[in-house]
Enzyme design. Structure first.
Site, PDB file in Angstrom:
ATOM      1  N   LYS A  83       0.835  -1.210   0.000  1.00 13.23           N
ATOM      2  CA  LYS A  83       0.000   0.000   0.000  1.00 13.23           C
ATOM      3  C   LYS A  83       0.869   1.259   0.000  1.00 13.23           C
ATOM      4  O   LYS A  83       0.629   2.187  -0.776  1.00 13.23           O
ATOM      5  CB  LYS A  83      -0.909  -0.049   1.237  1.00 13.23           C
ATOM      6  CG  LYS A  83      -1.829   1.121   1.418  1.00 13.23           C
ATOM      7  CD  LYS A  83      -2.963   0.755   2.357  1.00 13.23           C
ATOM      8  CE  LYS A  83      -2.654   0.955   3.824  1.00 13.23           C
ATOM      9  NZ  LYS A  83      -2.617   2.356   4.255  1.00 13.23           N
ATOM     10  N   ARG A 124       2.865   5.950  -3.305  1.00 19.81           N
ATOM     11  CA  ARG A 124       3.987   6.802  -3.753  1.00 19.81           C
ATOM     12  C   ARG A 124       4.188   6.691  -5.261  1.00 19.81           C
ATOM     13  O   ARG A 124       4.405   7.700  -5.933  1.00 19.81           O
ATOM     14  CB  ARG A 124       5.254   6.416  -2.986  1.00 19.81           C
ATOM     15  CG  ARG A 124       5.192   6.913  -1.525  1.00 19.81           C
ATOM     16  CD  ARG A 124       6.082   6.101  -0.620  1.00 19.81           C
ATOM     17  NE  ARG A 124       6.178   6.645   0.727  1.00 19.81           N
ATOM     18  CZ  ARG A 124       5.308   6.424   1.710  1.00 19.81           C
ATOM     19  NH1 ARG A 124       4.230   5.679   1.499  1.00 19.81           N
ATOM     20  NH2 ARG A 124       5.499   6.951   2.908  1.00 19.81           N
ATOM     21  N   GLY A 158      -5.193   8.278   5.278  1.00 18.93           N
ATOM     22  CA  GLY A 158      -4.328   9.324   5.839  1.00 18.93           C
ATOM     23  C   GLY A 158      -3.126   9.586   4.957  1.00 18.93           C
ATOM     24  O   GLY A 158      -2.700  10.741   4.789  1.00 18.93           O
ATOM     25  N   SER A 208       7.022  10.019  11.575  1.00 16.44           N
ATOM     26  CA  SER A 208       5.925   9.762  10.630  1.00 16.44           C
ATOM     27  C   SER A 208       6.436   9.826   9.201  1.00 16.44           C
ATOM     28  O   SER A 208       6.902  10.859   8.733  1.00 16.44           O
ATOM     29  CB  SER A 208       4.811  10.789  10.814  1.00 16.44           C
ATOM     30  OG  SER A 208       3.948  10.770   9.688  1.00 16.44           O
ATOM     31  N   GLN A 245       4.557   9.616   6.656  1.00 15.63           N
ATOM     32  CA  GLN A 245       3.620  10.441   5.876  1.00 15.63           C
ATOM     33  C   GLN A 245       4.019  11.908   5.943  1.00 15.63           C
ATOM     34  O   GLN A 245       3.997  12.615   4.927  1.00 15.63           O
ATOM     35  CB  GLN A 245       2.197  10.261   6.395  1.00 15.63           C
ATOM     36  CG  GLN A 245       1.671   8.846   6.177  1.00 15.63           C
ATOM     37  CD  GLN A 245       0.316   8.615   6.808  1.00 15.63           C
ATOM     38  OE1 GLN A 245      -0.251   9.504   7.447  1.00 15.63           O
ATOM     39  NE2 GLN A 245      -0.204   7.409   6.645  1.00 15.63           N
ATOM     40  N   ASP A 263       2.005  -0.561  12.182  1.00 11.95           N
ATOM     41  CA  ASP A 263       0.843  -1.162  11.511  1.00 11.95           C
ATOM     42  C   ASP A 263       0.641  -2.628  11.893  1.00 11.95           C
ATOM     43  O   ASP A 263      -0.433  -3.185  11.674  1.00 11.95           O
ATOM     44  CB  ASP A 263       0.986  -1.048   9.985  1.00 11.95           C
ATOM     45  CG  ASP A 263       0.889   0.397   9.521  1.00 11.95           C
ATOM     46  OD1 ASP A 263       0.343   1.234  10.283  1.00 11.95           O
ATOM     47  OD2 ASP A 263       1.354   0.699   8.409  1.00 11.95           O
ATOM     48  N   LYS A 314      -4.764   6.375  14.696  1.00 14.72           N
ATOM     49  CA  LYS A 314      -4.822   5.709  13.385  1.00 14.72           C
ATOM     50  C   LYS A 314      -6.279   5.699  12.918  1.00 14.72           C
ATOM     51  O   LYS A 314      -7.082   6.483  13.390  1.00 14.72           O
ATOM     52  CB  LYS A 314      -4.226   4.305  13.490  1.00 14.72           C
ATOM     53  CG  LYS A 314      -2.717   4.315  13.765  1.00 14.72           C
ATOM     54  CD  LYS A 314      -1.951   4.838  12.568  1.00 14.72           C
ATOM     55  CE  LYS A 314      -0.467   4.901  12.813  1.00 14.72           C
ATOM     56  NZ  LYS A 314       0.255   5.550  11.713  1.00 14.72           N
TER      57      LYS A 314
END
Ligand code: S3P
Length: 433
Positions: free
Chosen positions: A26, A31, A98, A169, A171, A319, A346
Site C-alpha cells: 500500500k 507513492r 491518511g 511519521s 507520511q 501497523d 490511526k
C-alpha cells in the site's frame, strides 16, 4: 464510495498451510501513483495495491490531470502532468486514507490554485496539524478546522526548510519532501526514528536526487521526475496477518513469495523470530531499490515465547501491532507494547479497540496510554468483534479467531478492503479446518 456493513464468521482452524503471493504494498503503491502522476511520460505498475486507499489516491491523481488507466485488477498505467497539476473545482476525496491526504498536501502546497482535501468520518478525526506546521514553515497557505480535515490549500511559492519531525511519521516526511521537490533550495527532514523510506527510494527511481544521512533526508528542488515501469512488491503489512497466524500452529508451514522486505518495514520478522518462530528468507532481489524476497515460516513446537515492543521498534512496527497484540494471549509469556501512542490516532483508537476486543474474547489485558500488556497462556473464546470500521482491527481479530474456542463474528468485516480486499478468501485458502 459507500460499502454496506458486513459481518463475517471466522471459525477456529487446525493449522495454517500453503503458499501465497500478496497484492502490492500500500505504501509503495501510493507513492508510485503520486510520483507517476507528477512525472513526465507514462508509468506502468504491476501488482499495484488492490485496496480502496490506493484507489482513493488514483482518483485524486486523475482529478489533478493525470491519465489513469487500470488494466485488470492490479495493473495501472499513469500518464503524468509533468509537474503541473490541473486546477480542480471540487473537493479531492481521500476516503479513509491518511497517506493520501497528508502526502498530497505536500504535492499541492506549491502548485497554482486552490485545493480542498476531504475524507470519511475516520479520516476527518485524524490529526492534520502535523502537516500544516512544516508546510506553513515553508510559507504554504493551509487552513484546517480544529486541526482536522478538510485541508484547504491555496497554492503558493514555497521556501525550503530544515525540519525535525516531532513524532516519527513517514507520511509527514513524505509530505515535506514532495513540497521540497518543487521548491528552490534544499529541504531537509530530520527524524529521531528512521521511518519507512519508500519515498526516498521512489523519488530516486523516478529520477530525483535525494541525499541521506543516518537521521536525515534532503532534496534540492526544483527537480523533474520521469516515468518508470515497476512491479510493486507484496505488502508485508498484509502478510503480517498470515505470518502471525502461521506462528500460532505448531505444524504450520507458510510460504509468501515476492514480498516487500524493505528493512524499514520488515521488523515483524525479527519480532516473530524473537518469539521463537522459524523464518527463512530466500530469493532476495532489489527492484527499484526495494528489497523483495520469499519468506517461509514455521511455528515452534513449544509455542511462542514472549517479547516487548517499545522505543524505535514501536514506530517501525506500528501497523503490525494490532495483530501482534491479538495473538499475544496464545504466547507462553505474553507481549508488552509501549511507546505506541500513535496507535490511538490511526484509522481508529487501536489501543482501545484491541483491548476491548481481547476482553470480549475473554482475555485479560492491561491498557496503557501508550500501549498494552497482554499476558500469555490464555484461552480465548469466540465473540462479536467491533472492528470500528478499521481494516487492521478486522483482520487482526480474524487471526485471533483461528485459535479461539467457538465462532467469532467480525463486525465491519468489509473494512478489510481498505488495504486488502482478498484477505478473507486467502485466509480460507491457507486455514485448515
Ligand atoms: C504510512 C506511514 C505510517 C503508517 C501508514 C502508512 C506511509 O503512518 O501507519 O499505514 O505509507 O507512509 P504515519 O506516517 O502516520 O506513521
Amino acid at each position: 464510495m459507500h460499502t454496506a456493513v458486513q459481518e463475517r464468521i471466522i471459525r477456529p482452524a487446525r493449522n495454517i498451510l500453503g503458499s501465497l503471493r500478496l497484492p502490492g504494498d500500500k505504501s509503495i503503491s501510493h507513492r508510485y501513483a503520486m510520483l507517476g502522476a507528477f512525472a513526465a511520460g507514462t508509468s506502468r505498475f504491476t501488482n499495484f495495491s488492490t485496496g480502496a486507499d490506493c484507489a482513493s489516491t488514483l482518483t485524486c491523481m486523475r482529478a489533478l490531470g493525470a491519465k489513469v488507466n487500470r488494466l485488470g485488477t492490479d495493473a495501472v498505467e499513469i500518464t503524468g502532468v509533468a509537474g503541473r497539476a490541473t486546477p480542480v473545482d471540487h473537493p479531492l476525496d481521500c476516503g479513509n486514507s491518511g497517506s493520501t491526504m497528508r502526502m498530497i498536501s505536500g504535492l499541492l502546497a506549491p502548485q497554482q490554485g486552490r485545493f480542498t482535501l476531504i475524507g470519511d468520518s475516520s479520516l476527518s478525526r485524524r490529526p492534520m496539524e502535523r502537516i500544516r506546521k512544516p508546510l506553513e514553515a515553508m510559507s504554504a497557505r493551509i487552513t484546517l478546522t480544529d486541526g482536522h480535515a478538510p485541508v484547504i490549500i491555496e497554492g503558493t511559492r514555497l521556501e525550503a526548510i530544515d525540519y525535525t519531525t516531532p513524532v516519527p511519521s513517514a507520511q509527514v516526511k513524505t509530505c515535506i519532501l514532495l513540497a521540497g521537490l518543487q521548491t528552490s533550495g534544499t529541504t531537509t527532514v530530520r527524524e529521531s526514528v528512521r521511518t519507512r523510506d519508500h519515498s526516498e527510494l521512489a523519488l530516486r527511481a523516478f529520477g530525483a536526487t535525494v541525499t541521506r544521512t543516518l537521521d536525515s533526508v534532503s532534496v534540492a528542488g526544483p527537480q523533474p521526475l520521469h516515468a518508470i515501469e515497476a512491479a510493486v512488491p507484496g505488502d508485508i503489512s498484509s502478510a503480517a496477518f498470515f505470518l502471525c497466524a502461521a506462528a500460532l500452529f505448531p505444524r504450520s508451514g507458510l510460504v509468501i513469495e515476492s514480498l516487500g522486505l524493505n528493512p524499514t518495514r520488515a521488523t515483524l520478522l525479527d519480532v516473530l523470530t524473537a518469539l521463537g518462530a522459524h523464518i527463512a528468507v530466500l530469493n532476495l532481489e532489489e527492484k527499484h531499490a526495494e528489497l523483495v524476497g520469499t519468506v517461509q515460516i514455521t511455528a515452534p513446537a513449544e509455542g511462542l515465547g514472549s517479547t516487548e515492543v517499545s522505543g524505535a521498534l514501536a514506530a517501525q512496527l506500528i501497523d503490525e501491532l494490532p495483530v501482534l497484540a491479538s495473538i499475544a494471549p496464545f504466547t507462553r509469556g505474553g507481549i508488552r507494547i509501549r511507546d505506541a501512542r500513535e496507535l490511538r490516532v490511526k484509522e481508529s483508537d487501536r489501543i482501545a479497540l484491541v483491548a476491548k476486543n481481547l476482553r470480549a474474547m475473554g482475555a485479560e489485558v492491561i491498557e496503557f496510554e501508550d500501549g498494552l500488556d497482554v499476558p500469555g497462556g490464555q484461552t480465548l473464546h469466540g465473540a462479536p468483534i467491533d472492528s470500528g470500521g478499521d481494516h487492521r482491527i478486522a483482520m487482526a481479530f480474524s487471526v485471533a479467531a483461528l485459535k479461539a474456542k467457538g465462532e467469532t463474528l467480525i463486525q465491519g468485516a468489509e473494512s478489510a478492503a481498505i488495504s486488502f480486499p482478498e484477505f478473507f478468501d486467502l485466509l480460507d485458502l491457507v486455514a485448515e479446518r
